[in-house]
Design an enzyme around this catalytic site. Structure first.
Site, PDB file in Angstrom:
ATOM      1  N   LYS A 115       0.924  -1.239   0.397  1.00 24.38           N
ATOM      2  CA  LYS A 115       0.686   0.493   0.360  1.00 24.38           C
ATOM      3  C   LYS A 115       0.973   1.230   0.328  1.00 24.38           C
ATOM      4  O   LYS A 115       0.748   2.478  -0.773  1.00 24.38           O
ATOM      5  CB  LYS A 115      -1.117  -0.189   1.311  1.00 24.38           C
ATOM      6  N   LYS A 198      -3.309 -13.355  -8.025  1.00 23.56           N
ATOM      7  CA  LYS A 198      -3.755 -13.976  -7.725  1.00 23.56           C
ATOM      8  C   LYS A 198      -4.988 -13.664  -8.333  1.00 23.56           C
ATOM      9  O   LYS A 198      -4.926 -12.348  -8.145  1.00 23.56           O
ATOM     10  CB  LYS A 198      -2.943 -14.217  -6.101  1.00 23.56           C
ATOM     11  N   LYS A 201     -10.641  -9.798  -5.625  1.00 22.24           N
ATOM     12  CA  LYS A 201     -11.771  -9.224  -6.198  1.00 22.24           C
ATOM     13  C   LYS A 201     -10.944  -7.340  -6.633  1.00 22.24           C
ATOM     14  O   LYS A 201     -11.473  -6.930  -7.380  1.00 22.24           O
ATOM     15  CB  LYS A 201     -12.403  -8.734  -4.977  1.00 22.24           C
TER      16      LYS A 201
END
Ligand code: TRP
Length: 334
Positions: A115, A198, A201
């Site tokens: 992040k 991977k 969402k």
């Protein structure tokens, strides 16, 4: 014999997908059927707040996850299904454990580094919750004195940190927490449909558990395969194809062999390979969706009932631990 305590959780964000299922939830079902284990499955709705969402969506997703737990075959009587927010003691434990955890340890955690390293994310906008996310996770795990934590590969660093915190506490204040096992053998990486990483969402590369057969077909048809295989007559390398990785997780041995040989020899094209995958995905999803559909009748009231019961059971166990921890740390409830 005391039953082993198994604990795992899922964040309440959006729709559950094949990555959630194959990477973790599938094992929840197997574990929940073992008479020597007591399972606690929860919805990490406090963790959800680190990526701020509309409160109505959080509540909607929470109930949907409960109904999905049931639809995949978890029995809410033998397993404890609960919401993180139903156990205030966990948040208390979060503080107590935060005081045993260094900022450096948390800054090293991959989810936080990612992040922070994202160029467009300003340091000022990264919330503290994102940094301390793994401490709350340690509280989730250590509160019920869990022995085993089945989670997908991406969560392993968090569980490792939990193990460190447990050992640290035991050394400082005396034996209190079992050092939880990771169930490493089952670390499964479920690739996304974009061939990049991977399934997740936020990557918009998922097959959702409630996708209709038509949607599955559409998504798989568009999915990226071995990019070096340009023409139908080119041979492919299955190990450079994320759909082959899905085949490995889903398809029967004989089909897997055919697909592998067909791709590597160019006898089978991507279209036919995808057809088989679509069939197998739909076969896997059909009974889950049927059960979920059945639950529509009882609906959200049923989900709330389960959360209410599960919340009581979880809280009973976790409150005892937290009381003990506070006592040991010298901050009892006077
Ligand atoms: N962080 C986990 C995830 O995103 C969810 C989670 C929260 C969890 N607390 C946990 C998983 C404790 C296992 C144990 O998937």
């Amino acid at each position: 014999m005391d039953k082993k305590i198994v604990l795992s959780g899922i964040r309440a964000t959006g729709k559950l997908h094949l990555g959630n299922y194959l990477g973790a939830m599938k094992y929840f079902v197997q574990l929940s059927e073992d008479k020597h284990k007591q399972c606690f499955f929860f919805i990490a709705n406090l963790h959800t707040l680190t990526t701020r969402m509309d409160p109505r969506d959080i509540v909607r997703d929470l109930k949907e996850i409960v109904l999905t737990y049931i639809s995949i075959g978890i029995n809410p009587e033998s397993s404890v299904i609960f919401a993180q927010s139903s156990v205030p003691e966990t948040s208390e434990l979060n503080w107590l454990l935060a005081c045993l955890t260094s900022v450096a340890e948390l800054e090293k955690m991959p989810h936080f580094k990612e992040k922070k390293d994202m160029k467009e994310v300003l340091h000022e906008t990264v919330n503290v919750g994102l940094l301390t996310y793994p401490v709350l996770m340690a509280a989730d795990i250590l509160g019920p004195l869990a022995n085993m934590v089945p989670v997908g590969e991406d969560q392993h660093p968090h569980v490792e940190l939990t193990r460190d915190i447990a050992r640290r506490f035991n050394i400082l204040y005396g034996d209190t927490f079992p050092v939880p096992e990771l169930l490493e053998g089952e670390a499964i990486r479920v690739p996304g449909l974009d061939g990049k990483g991977k399934m997740g969402k936020s990557n918009q590369n998922t097959i959702d558990l409630m996708d209709s057969p038509g949607e599955v077909l559409k998504k798989i048809s568009r999915a990226v395969t071995d990019t070096a295989r340009v023409r139908r007559s080119d041979t492919g390398n299955p190990f450079n194809c994320s759909l082959y990785a899905l085949h490995q997780l889903l398809s029967a041995d004989a089909e897997l062999k055919d697909v592998h040989a067909g791709c590597a020899s160019a006898k089978m094209g991507c279209v036919d390979c995808k057809k088989i995958l679509v069939k197998n995905i739909n076969q896997l999803l059909a009974p889950i969706q049927a059960k979920r559909f059945e639950l529509n009748e009882k609906g959200s009231k049923y989900a709330i009932e389960i959360l209410h019961e599960g919340g009581k059971r979880a809280r009973k166990r976790i409150a005892v631990t937290v009381e003990n921890v506070k006592e040991k740390m010298g901050v009892p409830l006077y």
